[in-house]
Design a protein around this motif. Structure first.
Motif, PDB file in Angstrom:
ATOM      1  N   ARG A 173       0.729  -1.258   0.083  1.00 12.83           N
ATOM      2  CA  ARG A 173       0.114  -0.115  -0.106  1.00 12.83           C
ATOM      3  C   ARG A 173       0.900   1.402  -0.106  1.00 12.83           C
ATOM      4  O   ARG A 173       1.421   1.635   1.158  1.00 12.83           O
ATOM      5  CB  ARG A 173      -0.953   0.037   1.096  1.00 12.83           C
ATOM      6  CG  ARG A 173      -2.036  -0.944   1.085  1.00 12.83           C
ATOM      7  CD  ARG A 173      -2.745  -1.316   2.361  1.00 12.83           C
ATOM      8  NE  ARG A 173      -3.942  -2.084   1.977  1.00 12.83           N
ATOM      9  CZ  ARG A 173      -4.004  -3.232   1.724  1.00 12.83           C
ATOM     10  NH1 ARG A 173      -3.114  -3.978   2.041  1.00 12.83           N
ATOM     11  NH2 ARG A 173      -5.134  -3.769   1.456  1.00 12.83           N
ATOM     12  N   LEU A 175      -1.244   6.188  -1.034  1.00 11.06           N
ATOM     13  CA  LEU A 175      -2.737   6.192  -0.857  1.00 11.06           C
ATOM     14  C   LEU A 175      -3.562   7.171  -1.169  1.00 11.06           C
ATOM     15  O   LEU A 175      -4.495   7.268  -1.415  1.00 11.06           O
ATOM     16  CB  LEU A 175      -2.999   5.455   0.469  1.00 11.06           C
ATOM     17  CG  LEU A 175      -2.369   4.091   0.726  1.00 11.06           C
ATOM     18  CD1 LEU A 175      -2.915   3.656   2.187  1.00 11.06           C
ATOM     19  CD2 LEU A 175      -2.742   3.034  -0.359  1.00 11.06           C
ATOM     20  N   GLY A 176      -2.992   8.402  -1.014  1.00 13.86           N
ATOM     21  CA  GLY A 176      -3.507   9.632  -1.240  1.00 13.86           C
ATOM     22  C   GLY A 176      -4.374  10.078  -0.025  1.00 13.86           C
ATOM     23  O   GLY A 176      -4.267   9.421   0.841  1.00 13.86           O
ATOM     24  N   ARG A 177      -5.242  11.245  -0.208  1.00 17.81           N
ATOM     25  CA  ARG A 177      -5.970  11.563   0.877  1.00 17.81           C
ATOM     26  C   ARG A 177      -6.915  12.642   0.748  1.00 17.81           C
ATOM     27  O   ARG A 177      -7.168  13.068  -0.518  1.00 17.81           O
ATOM     28  CB  ARG A 177      -4.966  12.467   2.123  1.00 17.81           C
ATOM     29  CG  ARG A 177      -4.466  13.654   1.424  1.00 17.81           C
ATOM     30  CD  ARG A 177      -3.842  14.519   2.262  1.00 17.81           C
ATOM     31  NE  ARG A 177      -3.193  15.636   1.891  1.00 17.81           N
ATOM     32  CZ  ARG A 177      -2.443  16.622   2.531  1.00 17.81           C
ATOM     33  NH1 ARG A 177      -2.029  16.532   3.796  1.00 17.81           N
ATOM     34  NH2 ARG A 177      -2.148  17.990   1.999  1.00 17.81           N
ATOM     35  N   ASP A 235      -7.986  15.199   5.802  1.00 16.82           N
ATOM     36  CA  ASP A 235      -7.095  14.867   6.793  1.00 16.82           C
ATOM     37  C   ASP A 235      -7.083  13.108   6.872  1.00 16.82           C
ATOM     38  O   ASP A 235      -6.614  12.616   7.775  1.00 16.82           O
ATOM     39  CB  ASP A 235      -7.190  15.175   8.098  1.00 16.82           C
ATOM     40  CG  ASP A 235      -6.588  16.627   8.405  1.00 16.82           C
ATOM     41  OD1 ASP A 235      -5.784  17.074   7.583  1.00 16.82           O
ATOM     42  OD2 ASP A 235      -7.547  17.383   9.154  1.00 16.82           O
ATOM     43  N   ALA A 236      -7.945  12.618   6.086  1.00 22.00           N
ATOM     44  CA  ALA A 236      -8.294  11.265   5.792  1.00 22.00           C
ATOM     45  C   ALA A 236      -7.724  10.535   4.736  1.00 22.00           C
ATOM     46  O   ALA A 236      -7.572  11.126   3.505  1.00 22.00           O
ATOM     47  CB  ALA A 236      -9.723  11.048   6.124  1.00 22.00           C
ATOM     48  N   LEU A 237      -7.777   9.207   4.609  1.00 23.42           N
ATOM     49  CA  LEU A 237      -7.705   8.444   3.417  1.00 23.42           C
ATOM     50  C   LEU A 237      -9.080   8.461   2.557  1.00 23.42           C
ATOM     51  O   LEU A 237      -9.833   8.562   3.090  1.00 23.42           O
ATOM     52  CB  LEU A 237      -7.411   6.969   3.730  1.00 23.42           C
ATOM     53  CG  LEU A 237      -5.972   6.627   4.617  1.00 23.42           C
ATOM     54  CD1 LEU A 237      -6.107   5.171   4.872  1.00 23.42           C
ATOM     55  CD2 LEU A 237      -4.827   7.000   3.555  1.00 23.42           C
ATOM     56  N   PRO A 238      -8.753   8.393   1.111  1.00 26.08           N
ATOM     57  CA  PRO A 238      -9.988   8.051   0.366  1.00 26.08           C
ATOM     58  C   PRO A 238     -10.675   7.017   0.822  1.00 26.08           C
ATOM     59  O   PRO A 238     -10.066   5.899   1.021  1.00 26.08           O
ATOM     60  CB  PRO A 238      -9.332   8.013  -0.858  1.00 26.08           C
ATOM     61  CG  PRO A 238      -8.065   8.594  -0.811  1.00 26.08           C
ATOM     62  CD  PRO A 238      -7.450   8.325   0.503  1.00 26.08           C
ATOM     63  N   THR A 239     -11.855   7.116   0.507  1.00 26.09           N
ATOM     64  CA  THR A 239     -12.826   5.855   0.838  1.00 26.09           C
ATOM     65  C   THR A 239     -12.515   4.637   0.169  1.00 26.09           C
ATOM     66  O   THR A 239     -12.434   3.415   1.035  1.00 26.09           O
ATOM     67  CB  THR A 239     -14.208   6.330   0.518  1.00 26.09           C
ATOM     68  OG1 THR A 239     -14.731   7.446   1.218  1.00 26.09           O
ATOM     69  CG2 THR A 239     -15.353   5.108   1.062  1.00 26.09           C
ATOM     70  N   ARG A 297      -9.512   3.544  -0.492  1.00 24.63           N
ATOM     71  CA  ARG A 297      -8.534   3.028   0.315  1.00 24.63           C
ATOM     72  C   ARG A 297      -8.772   2.167   1.755  1.00 24.63           C
ATOM     73  O   ARG A 297      -8.347   1.283   2.029  1.00 24.63           O
ATOM     74  CB  ARG A 297      -7.311   3.867   0.376  1.00 24.63           C
ATOM     75  CG  ARG A 297      -6.928   4.585  -1.002  1.00 24.63           C
ATOM     76  CD  ARG A 297      -6.338   3.418  -1.778  1.00 24.63           C
ATOM     77  NE  ARG A 297      -5.837   4.290  -3.212  1.00 24.63           N
ATOM     78  CZ  ARG A 297      -5.464   3.222  -4.132  1.00 24.63           C
ATOM     79  NH1 ARG A 297      -5.812   2.084  -4.129  1.00 24.63           N
ATOM     80  NH2 ARG A 297      -4.896   3.866  -5.127  1.00 24.63           N
ATOM     81  N   VAL A 298      -9.868   3.094   2.193  1.00 25.40           N
ATOM     82  CA  VAL A 298     -10.235   2.642   3.588  1.00 25.40           C
ATOM     83  C   VAL A 298     -10.889   1.168   3.340  1.00 25.40           C
ATOM     84  O   VAL A 298     -10.650   0.144   4.161  1.00 25.40           O
ATOM     85  CB  VAL A 298     -10.982   3.644   4.302  1.00 25.40           C
ATOM     86  CG1 VAL A 298     -11.656   2.808   5.371  1.00 25.40           C
ATOM     87  CG2 VAL A 298     -10.382   4.779   4.584  1.00 25.40           C
ATOM     88  N   PHE A 304      -8.402  -1.568   2.595  1.00 23.91           N
ATOM     89  CA  PHE A 304      -7.959  -1.940   4.031  1.00 23.91           C
ATOM     90  C   PHE A 304      -8.881  -2.791   4.485  1.00 23.91           C
ATOM     91  O   PHE A 304      -8.361  -4.050   5.177  1.00 23.91           O
ATOM     92  CB  PHE A 304      -7.297  -0.992   4.703  1.00 23.91           C
ATOM     93  CG  PHE A 304      -6.770  -1.253   6.058  1.00 23.91           C
ATOM     94  CD1 PHE A 304      -5.408  -1.575   6.075  1.00 23.91           C
ATOM     95  CD2 PHE A 304      -7.578  -1.432   7.210  1.00 23.91           C
ATOM     96  CE1 PHE A 304      -4.768  -1.735   7.208  1.00 23.91           C
ATOM     97  CE2 PHE A 304      -6.749  -1.742   8.277  1.00 23.91           C
ATOM     98  CZ  PHE A 304      -5.605  -1.852   8.410  1.00 23.91           C
TER      99      PHE A 304
END
Length: 256
Positions: free
Chosen positions: A19, A22-24, A27-31, A33-34, A37
């Motif tokens: 991984r 992953l981008g953002r 302040d969070a990861l893209p949906t 990528r979440v 995971f």
């Protein structure tokens, strides 16, 4: 034709399942990528918790008269919480492993669930058959082991009268591989006393990793070298084993 990269990192993403970049979103990861995971984590949990089905393995290895054994861990939860119990045979299983010809075998092969039953279920039988068909090595009847750790192979080899223990075991799943098989080779194992430093490991055996053909080539090189030198573990390097010239005629090409 290679696809055009959407950004610089696509070149690396195509080369690894890791991984990266992953981008953002704020302040969070893209949906996406979440969710990726969470799916990988669920697959890893399933790999650890799923039980091995021994019946297909025993049927596939029927020609070699396989033996089913269990460790002293009665269930999956106990196996995960008590690694020590996964290293010793349950008494009925120990009694079932009396050697037919004590001291007559070069090696025994154990297919063990370990921490990924899926790996043992899929990669274990074909790799085991490739190794059992090898000329120049004598094998004890193969063993299918439930709730097993690597060191269970030490006691199995000792009870079968085999000089080497080769344990094909499901490896701890990661977030990019939940079906990886490891092969652990130990010469002259002493149950309860052999350290991990005395084992050679060929790992990442899976469709997207080390192929069965390449794995068998490396394992056989280690086995022939171990038998000739009486060494495994830190004293036997895989590259040295692959380079040795004392492998029996007819097998030199297959282990290089």
């Amino acid at each position: 034709m290679p696809r055009a990269p959407s950004d610089f990192w696509d070149y690396l993403r195509d080369a690894t399942p890791a991984r990266i970049a992953l981008g953002r979103v704020g302040d969070a990861l893209p949906t996406r990528r979440v969710l990726e995971f969470q799916l990988a984590h669920a697959k890893a949990r399933d790999a650890v918790e799923t039980a091995l089905d021994p019946a297909p393995l025993l049927a596939e290895l029927a020609h070699w008269r396989p033996i089913l054994v269990r460790s002293q861990a009665d269930d999956r939860r106990t196996f995960l919480q008590r690694p020590d119990l996964g290293r010793r045979l349950a008494p009925p299983s120990a009694e079932a492993l009396a050697p037919e010809r004590p001291g007559a075998y070069d090696a025994t092969i154990v297919i063990a669930d370990g921490l990924s039953a899926a790996a043992a279920q899929t990669q274990g039988p074909p790799l085991c058959k490739m190794l059992l068909a090898t000329q120049g090595l004598s094998f004890a009847p193969p063993v299918v082991a439930l709730q097993a750790r690597v060191a269970l192979g030490d006691e199995i080899a000792a009870r079968q009268g085999a000089r080497m223990a080769l344990v094909l075991i499901g490896e701890r799943p990661g977030l990019s591989a939940c079906d990886s098989l490891g092969a652990y080779l130990t010469i002259d194992p002493a149950p309860g006393a052999t350290s991990d430093a005395r084992r050679n490991c060929v790992s990442n055996i899976r469709p997207d990793g080390l192929s069965l053909e390449d794995a068998s080539r490396r394992i056989l090189a280690l086995m022939f070298a171990a038998r000739a030198l009486g060494l495994t573990g830190t004293e036997l390097k895989e590259d040295d084993a692959l380079a040795l010239e004392h492998i029996p005629n007819g097998l030199v090409q297959s282990v290089r």
